[in-house]
Design a protein around this motif. Structure first.
Motif, PDB file in Angstrom:
ATOM      1  N   THR A 128       0.887  -1.140  -0.058  1.00 40.74           N
ATOM      2  CA  THR A 128       0.057  -0.032   0.084  1.00 40.74           C
ATOM      3  C   THR A 128       0.796   1.268  -0.125  1.00 40.74           C
ATOM      4  OG1 THR A 128      -1.801  -1.095   1.133  1.00 40.74           O
ATOM      5  CG2 THR A 128      -1.661   1.259   1.194  1.00 40.74           C
ATOM      6  N   GLU A 129       1.973   1.293   1.011  1.00 43.14           N
ATOM      7  CA  GLU A 129       2.729   2.462   1.014  1.00 43.14           C
ATOM      8  C   GLU A 129       3.376   2.596  -0.391  1.00 43.14           C
ATOM      9  OE1 GLU A 129       6.201   4.021   3.910  1.00 43.14           O
ATOM     10  OE2 GLU A 129       5.896   1.898   4.112  1.00 43.14           O
ATOM     11  N   TYR A 130       3.899   1.556  -1.051  1.00 34.72           N
ATOM     12  CA  TYR A 130       4.668   1.546  -2.424  1.00 34.72           C
ATOM     13  C   TYR A 130       3.882   2.245  -3.174  1.00 34.72           C
ATOM     14  CZ  TYR A 130       7.576   0.209  -6.115  1.00 34.72           C
ATOM     15  OH  TYR A 130       8.303   0.327  -7.127  1.00 34.72           O
ATOM     16  N   THR A 131       2.305   1.744  -3.421  1.00 27.32           N
ATOM     17  CA  THR A 131       1.658   2.215  -4.272  1.00 27.32           C
ATOM     18  C   THR A 131       1.173   3.703  -4.227  1.00 27.32           C
ATOM     19  OG1 THR A 131       0.528  -0.123  -4.732  1.00 27.32           O
ATOM     20  CG2 THR A 131      -0.738   1.702  -5.267  1.00 27.32           C
ATOM     21  N   VAL A 132       0.909   3.797  -2.748  1.00 25.74           N
ATOM     22  CA  VAL A 132       0.542   5.502  -2.614  1.00 25.74           C
ATOM     23  C   VAL A 132       1.578   6.369  -3.092  1.00 25.74           C
ATOM     24  CG1 VAL A 132      -0.069   7.133  -0.990  1.00 25.74           C
ATOM     25  CG2 VAL A 132      -1.338   4.852  -0.813  1.00 25.74           C
ATOM     26  N   CYS A 133       2.983   6.182  -2.684  1.00 22.88           N
ATOM     27  CA  CYS A 133       3.936   6.897  -3.012  1.00 22.88           C
ATOM     28  C   CYS A 133       4.024   7.109  -4.201  1.00 22.88           C
ATOM     29  CB  CYS A 133       5.165   6.443  -2.577  1.00 22.88           C
ATOM     30  SG  CYS A 133       5.502   6.506  -0.701  1.00 22.88           S
ATOM     31  N   SER A 134       3.938   5.991  -5.221  1.00 20.74           N
ATOM     32  CA  SER A 134       4.138   5.910  -6.658  1.00 20.74           C
ATOM     33  C   SER A 134       3.036   6.713  -7.254  1.00 20.74           C
ATOM     34  CB  SER A 134       3.974   4.811  -7.261  1.00 20.74           C
ATOM     35  OG  SER A 134       4.881   3.611  -6.609  1.00 20.74           O
ATOM     36  N   ILE A 135       1.825   6.639  -6.746  1.00 19.41           N
ATOM     37  CA  ILE A 135       0.706   7.591  -7.564  1.00 19.41           C
ATOM     38  C   ILE A 135       0.797   8.839  -7.199  1.00 19.41           C
ATOM     39  CG2 ILE A 135      -1.870   7.828  -7.527  1.00 19.41           C
ATOM     40  CD1 ILE A 135      -2.153   4.715  -6.998  1.00 19.41           C
ATOM     41  N   LYS A 136       1.158   9.148  -6.152  1.00 20.38           N
ATOM     42  CA  LYS A 136       1.261  10.682  -5.425  1.00 20.38           C
ATOM     43  C   LYS A 136       2.595  11.476  -6.341  1.00 20.38           C
ATOM     44  CE  LYS A 136       2.034  13.498  -1.224  1.00 20.38           C
ATOM     45  NZ  LYS A 136       2.219  13.297   0.133  1.00 20.38           N
ATOM     46  N   LEU A 137       3.606  10.711  -6.340  1.00 22.13           N
ATOM     47  CA  LEU A 137       4.813  11.330  -7.315  1.00 22.13           C
ATOM     48  C   LEU A 137       4.307  11.520  -8.574  1.00 22.13           C
ATOM     49  CD1 LEU A 137       7.370  12.610  -7.282  1.00 22.13           C
ATOM     50  CD2 LEU A 137       8.498  10.125  -7.636  1.00 22.13           C
ATOM     51  N   ILE A 138       3.839  10.655  -9.368  1.00 29.42           N
ATOM     52  CA  ILE A 138       3.576  10.808 -10.755  1.00 29.42           C
ATOM     53  C   ILE A 138       2.473  11.777 -11.009  1.00 29.42           C
ATOM     54  CG2 ILE A 138       2.498   9.357 -12.773  1.00 29.42           C
ATOM     55  CD1 ILE A 138       4.175   7.002 -11.563  1.00 29.42           C
ATOM     56  N   SER A 139       1.288  11.756 -10.324  1.00 34.27           N
ATOM     57  CA  SER A 139       0.306  12.635 -10.241  1.00 34.27           C
ATOM     58  C   SER A 139       0.602  14.099 -10.196  1.00 34.27           C
ATOM     59  CB  SER A 139      -1.121  12.215  -9.489  1.00 34.27           C
ATOM     60  OG  SER A 139      -0.639  12.359  -8.243  1.00 34.27           O
ATOM     61  N   GLU A 140       1.325  14.137  -9.196  1.00 32.67           N
ATOM     62  CA  GLU A 140       1.994  15.588  -8.837  1.00 32.67           C
ATOM     63  C   GLU A 140       2.828  16.330  -9.956  1.00 32.67           C
ATOM     64  OE1 GLU A 140       2.410  19.238  -7.052  1.00 32.67           O
ATOM     65  OE2 GLU A 140       0.896  17.681  -6.626  1.00 32.67           O
ATOM     66  N   LEU A 141       3.607  15.290 -10.299  1.00 31.02           N
ATOM     67  CA  LEU A 141       4.599  15.740 -11.606  1.00 31.02           C
ATOM     68  C   LEU A 141       3.767  16.128 -12.879  1.00 31.02           C
ATOM     69  CD1 LEU A 141       7.494  13.157 -11.323  1.00 31.02           C
ATOM     70  CD2 LEU A 141       7.526  15.668 -10.813  1.00 31.02           C
ATOM     71  N   LEU A 142       2.876  15.292 -12.891  1.00 33.10           N
ATOM     72  CA  LEU A 142       2.082  15.696 -14.088  1.00 33.10           C
ATOM     73  C   LEU A 142       1.061  16.996 -13.989  1.00 33.10           C
ATOM     74  CD1 LEU A 142       0.567  12.050 -14.814  1.00 33.10           C
ATOM     75  CD2 LEU A 142       1.838  13.277 -16.344  1.00 33.10           C
ATOM     76  N   LYS A 143       0.565  17.004 -12.744  1.00 34.10           N
ATOM     77  CA  LYS A 143      -0.174  18.319 -12.453  1.00 34.10           C
ATOM     78  C   LYS A 143       1.122  19.580 -12.804  1.00 34.10           C
ATOM     79  CE  LYS A 143      -1.245  19.327  -8.345  1.00 34.10           C
ATOM     80  NZ  LYS A 143      -1.805  19.439  -7.030  1.00 34.10           N
ATOM     81  N   ARG A 144       2.080  19.583 -12.337  1.00 36.76           N
ATOM     82  CA  ARG A 144       3.137  20.508 -12.560  1.00 36.76           C
ATOM     83  C   ARG A 144       3.574  20.766 -13.652  1.00 36.76           C
ATOM     84  NH1 ARG A 144       6.865  20.621  -6.710  1.00 36.76           N
ATOM     85  NH2 ARG A 144       5.278  20.208  -5.500  1.00 36.76           N
ATOM     86  N   MET A 145       3.429  19.719 -14.862  1.00 40.74           N
ATOM     87  CA  MET A 145       3.852  20.136 -15.892  1.00 40.74           C
ATOM     88  C   MET A 145       2.911  21.027 -16.720  1.00 40.74           C
ATOM     89  SD  MET A 145       4.803  16.185 -17.171  1.00 40.74           S
ATOM     90  CE  MET A 145       5.077  16.491 -18.980  1.00 40.74           C
ATOM     91  N   MET A 146       1.863  21.478 -16.158  1.00 37.30           N
ATOM     92  CA  MET A 146       1.015  22.353 -16.500  1.00 37.30           C
ATOM     93  C   MET A 146       1.260  23.698 -16.153  1.00 37.30           C
ATOM     94  SD  MET A 146      -0.482  20.436 -18.352  1.00 37.30           S
ATOM     95  CE  MET A 146      -2.001  21.281 -18.959  1.00 37.30           C
ATOM     96  N   ILE A 147       2.161  23.998 -15.262  1.00 39.43           N
ATOM     97  CA  ILE A 147       2.802  25.326 -14.670  1.00 39.43           C
ATOM     98  C   ILE A 147       3.782  25.675 -15.498  1.00 39.43           C
ATOM     99  CG2 ILE A 147       3.610  26.440 -12.652  1.00 39.43           C
ATOM    100  CD1 ILE A 147       2.403  24.326 -10.960  1.00 39.43           C
ATOM    101  N   LYS A 148       3.886  26.896 -15.914  1.00 41.20           N
ATOM    102  CA  LYS A 148       5.073  27.518 -16.722  1.00 41.20           C
ATOM    103  C   LYS A 148       5.304  28.405 -15.802  1.00 41.20           C
ATOM    104  CE  LYS A 148       2.624  27.140 -21.295  1.00 41.20           C
ATOM    105  NZ  LYS A 148       2.288  27.831 -22.550  1.00 41.20           N
ATOM    106  N   GLY A 149       7.049  28.661 -16.239  1.00 47.85           N
ATOM    107  CA  GLY A 149       7.638  29.588 -15.375  1.00 47.85           C
ATOM    108  C   GLY A 149       9.020  28.931 -14.865  1.00 47.85           C
ATOM    109  N   SER A 150       9.643  29.412 -13.831  1.00 44.09           N
ATOM    110  CA  SER A 150      10.946  28.935 -13.585  1.00 44.09           C
ATOM    111  C   SER A 150      10.679  27.652 -12.499  1.00 44.09           C
ATOM    112  CB  SER A 150      11.831  30.017 -12.628  1.00 44.09           C
ATOM    113  OG  SER A 150      10.904  30.327 -11.761  1.00 44.09           O
ATOM    114  N   GLU A 151      11.655  26.900 -12.282  1.00 49.83           N
ATOM    115  CA  GLU A 151      11.474  25.619 -11.281  1.00 49.83           C
ATOM    116  C   GLU A 151      11.367  26.184  -9.854  1.00 49.83           C
ATOM    117  OE1 GLU A 151      15.809  26.013 -10.846  1.00 49.83           O
ATOM    118  OE2 GLU A 151      14.100  26.304 -12.565  1.00 49.83           O
TER     119      GLU A 151
END
Length: 210
Positions: free
Chosen positions: A187-210
């Motif tokens: 469960t911990e492995y699955t939750v961490c995987s989904i959390k990181l990937i989904s947050e990265l996908l969301k942030r790809m929509m943000i333009k500007g500096s890191e």
């Protein structure tokens, strides 16, 4: 004048072995050390050995690299002398990364490095972009392209004038080792995987500096 050390690491991990087969280059991780004891490696990496998707800014220890049966790990070290102005730039950047809880590991840039030389995502780094940014801020390197577009091999090539040593670094035991090697539940492995990937996908929509 102070010395900053950039360390290339031959990782014993399964991912490290795969990367070596793909690239033909032996070093698969990189970090920064602020002393010549080489007992504190600052980088962006997994926070636990068996949980690669729980990753971000890290202070890694020798036994994180020479874990389990391993007694040492191979490293290539570069020593960069910095004056007070450049030291402040480096330390301000390290502090910014360490103290901003929004910082994430840029998994997507890492896996696309061999094909498109990676890309930026808002408030993220991986070991390569973090270390190359340190090299840039130290004054050792003037990147010809964005600092996030350099592989470990290219970091090696750009720092060759600062070569310090290459060879095995012996394992030393740390207080953090037990927690680092703790195995996650499914469960911990699955939750961490989904959390990181989904947050990265969301942030790809943000333009500007890191």
């Amino acid at each position: 004048m102070k010395d900053i050390y950039i360390v290339l690491i031959k990782a014993h991990t399964g991912l490290g072995s795969i990367a070596r087969r793909i690239t033909g280059y032996e070093y698969t991780h990189t970090a920064v050390c602020l002393n010549d004891r080489f007992d504190d490696f600052i980088s962006y990496s997994r926070r636990r050995h068996y949980l690669p998707f729980d990753a971000g800014f890290m202070h890694e220890k020798r036994d994180f690299y020479a874990f389990g049966k391993h007694k040492s790990f191979k490293a290539k070290i570069f020593r960069i002398p910095v004056d007070e102005v450049h030291e402040k730039k480096v330390m301000d950047f390290v502090s910014e990364c360490e103290n901003d809880d929004r910082q994430l590991f840029n998994l997507f840039s890492m896996v696309t490095m061999p094909v498109i030389h990676g890309f930026r995502i808002y408030k993220t780094h991986n070991c390569m972009s973090f270390v190359m940014r340190i090299a840039e801020l130290s004054g050792a390197v003037v990147p010809e392209r964005g600092y996030w577009r350099y592989s470990i091999k290219e970091i090696d090539e750009n720092l060759r004038g600062y070569f310090y040593s290459e060879g095995e670094l012996g394992r030393t035991d740390s207080d953090e080792y037990t927690e680092y090697m703790k195995k996650p539940t499914f469960t911990e492995y699955t939750v961490c995987s989904i959390k990181l990937i989904s947050e990265l996908l969301k942030r790809m929509m943000i333009k500007g500096s890191e």
